[in-house]
Design an enzyme around this catalytic site. Structure first.
Site, PDB file in Angstrom:
ATOM      1  N   CYS A   1       0.830  -1.204   0.000  1.00 22.02           N
ATOM      2  CA  CYS A   1       0.000   0.000   0.000  1.00 22.02           C
ATOM      3  C   CYS A   1       0.864   1.253   0.000  1.00 22.02           C
ATOM      4  CB  CYS A   1      -0.897   0.044   1.245  1.00 22.02           C
ATOM      5  SG  CYS A   1      -1.961  -1.384   1.475  1.00 22.02           S
TER       6      CYS A   1
ATOM      7  N   ASP B   1      26.111  33.744 -11.688  1.00 27.51           N
ATOM      8  CA  ASP B   1      24.987  34.306 -12.431  1.00 27.51           C
ATOM      9  C   ASP B   1      24.672  35.706 -11.910  1.00 27.51           C
ATOM     10  OD1 ASP B   1      22.480  33.230 -14.247  1.00 27.51           O
ATOM     11  OD2 ASP B   1      21.873  34.731 -12.787  1.00 27.51           O
TER      12      ASP B   1
END
Length: 511
Positions: free
Chosen positions: A45, A471
């Site tokens: 399950c 960056d």
């Protein structure tokens, strides 16, 4: 560990105890992260299954459905444990088992067999089998078989595709093999699985030489799907991609190259805040490409991320907490074509977003492969009805790139050099790579620096811990949040965000 067994005093094991508590609380956050095997009933399950909580001595926990199958368990008909997002471990981890799982999900075993999978990973099939069995509780064939069964169940319960077509779309070699596997895994025939589906199926049909169908792809909450669709839409290459807005929200669509032919996908948000999902409408030239298409879309939108854990870790930094609160569930934009990201990174570095789109569109118009595929589910004025190009291959760019590309000679040399390396096989970019090896090979090429290598690792591998301190926009965002804006200072401060520095970078970009 692949399995935590119900040995004497299982709750004495802290990992077992943690998972047992999650299962007892029926905590849906852990669905897909592990599987509960209940030996007294012979089923497995999802952790949130509403069934009565089993006794600890009757329980084993598994990392994969294949391991539960190997233990003789069948899938629960009530909770459908494979109808959940996948495990985030295969992106967070960078070891052999995780890289193998990424390739298996992409259909490598179906196309190349276990020897091909092992060759991609740089090991012998025997060693690979030993590692996967020890780590995940099942070997590569069993893992691939479980993945085929899950794809088939998705198609049986979510579409009206003929059952024979479902078998081959899921990667089975014969209808007999398909029927036997489904009966063994689910204890139901394919027809009975379809009949038991609780929701109506979507119509699958043929149009203009393509099979068109619609699927619902689940993800974990929270999910900031709008931002990842906006990221992709802002970088859309005309003829290959498009984005637009409908009364129901943003839409992103694109053409892509798959192992057996081209395809088009249209992606929109669906579900609810508590149970988010992505509506994936697809048109495929070959239905056998469905499984890799789904795997690549899930990676493109980072649908398997454990967003709650990521947000909790980043919100612990007061500088990021307001951004996390304002935009919970940010996701890393991934890739449907690893080689494409190389050229997007190289062409896009040190130029504006608009200039990069112009250059990529010019390149695609000149050397991209012509196609004619419909865009499924078009529902807004101005949305494209079909796509006409695929993003250029590395071989095409290597042969014709110098005729089309504009800009500094060194940058053109770098782009064409990378294309030649990809075309002749001396450079390989795929989801089976480790970040360390991928970045090392990229940095060895002329014209590729740390920013480009890191960006490619972030997009292609979904690496969660890449902080692109080189960056400029990211550093400007850091300054606006009161963080160090110099590379060294940002790198030092960002160490506290590990292992989620890629997601922290998204918040800095947004700032």
């Amino acid at each position: 560990m692949s399995t935590i067994e119900h040995a004497k005093g299982p709750l004495a094991d802290p990992v077992f105890a943690e998972r047992y508590r999650a299962m007892s609380a029926r905590d849906a956050r852990f669905d897909g992260q592990f599987i509960t095997g209940v030996h007294s009933t012979g089923i497995y399950c999802r952790p949130s299954c509403p069934a009565v909580t089993p006794k600890p001595g009757n329980v084993s926990f598994y990392l994969t459905a294949a391991a539960a199958h190997e233990a003789g368990l069948r899938a629960c008909k009530r909770c459908l444990p494979d109808a959940v997002p996948g495990s985030p471990e295969w992106n967070v981890r960078d070891d052999l088992a995780a890289r193998a799982m990424r390739l298996i999900a992409d259909g490598t075993v179906e196309r190349e067999g276990v020897p091909g999978l092992a060759r991609r990973l740089g090991y012998t099939p025997r060693h690979l089998g030993r590692v996967l069995t020890a780590e995940l509780g099942a070997g590569p064939l069993a893992l691939a078989r479980a993945h085929r069964a899950q794809t088939a169940r998705l198609l049986l319960t979510g579409t009206d595709l003929p059952i024979t077509d479902v078998a081959f779309a899921a990667g089975f070699r014969s209808v007999r093999q398909f029927n036997e596997t489904m009966a063994e895994v689910y204890r139901l025939t394919p027809g009975a699985l379809r009949a038991a589906a609780k929701r109506p199926t979507a119509v699958a049909h043929a149009e203009a030489g393509a099979t068109t169908l619609s699927l619902r792809l689940p993800t974990r909450p929270p999910f900031d799907g709008a931002s990842v669709l906006a990221f992709l839409g802002a970088r859309a290459v005309a003829g290959v991609e498009a984005s637009w807005t409908t009364p129901h929200g943003p839409v992103y669509a694109r053409a892509l190259r798959l192992p057996h032919g081209p395809a088009v996908v249209r992606l929109a948000l669906s579900g609810s805040a508590a149970s988010p999902a992505v509506q994936c409408d697809a048109a495929l030239a070959d239905i056998a490409d469905l499984a890799p298409l789904v795997a690549r879309v899930r990676r493109l939108l980072d649908l398997d991320a454990d967003a709650e854990a990521i947000d909790a870790a980043l919100a612990a930094d007061p500088a990021l907490a307001p951004s996390v609160a304002a935009s919970p569930g940010v996701r890393l934009p991934g890739a449907v074509d690893p080689e494409e990201i190389v050229f997007r990174a190289l062409i896009g570095q040190q130029v504006s977003l608009a200039a990069a789109r112009t250059a990529l569109t010019r390149l695609t118009d000149a050397v991209g492969e012509a196609i004619e595929l419909p865009v499924p589910g078009v529902d807004a004025p101005g949305a494209p009805e079909r796509f006409t190009r695929l993003f250029p291959t590395a071989a095409a760019i290597a042969e014709h790139g110098r005729e089309v590309l504009r800009g500094p000679g060194r940058r053109i040399d770098a782009i064409v050099g990378a294309a030649s390396a990809l075309a002749d096989g001396s450079l390989r970019i795929d989801v089976g790579e480790s970040r360390e090896d991928l970045e090392a090979r990229l940095l060895a090429l002329p014209g590729i620096g740390p920013w480009t290598a890191g960006y490619i690792a972030l997009r292609v591998l979904g690496s969660p811990d890449v902080l692109l301190t080189g960056d400029l926009a990211l550093r400007q965002g850091a300054a606006r949040l009161g963080l160090p804006s110099d590379p060294a200072g940002l790198r030092e401060h960002g160490a506290r965000w590990a292992p989620w520095r890629s997601y922290a970078g998204l918040h800095l970009w947004r700032a």
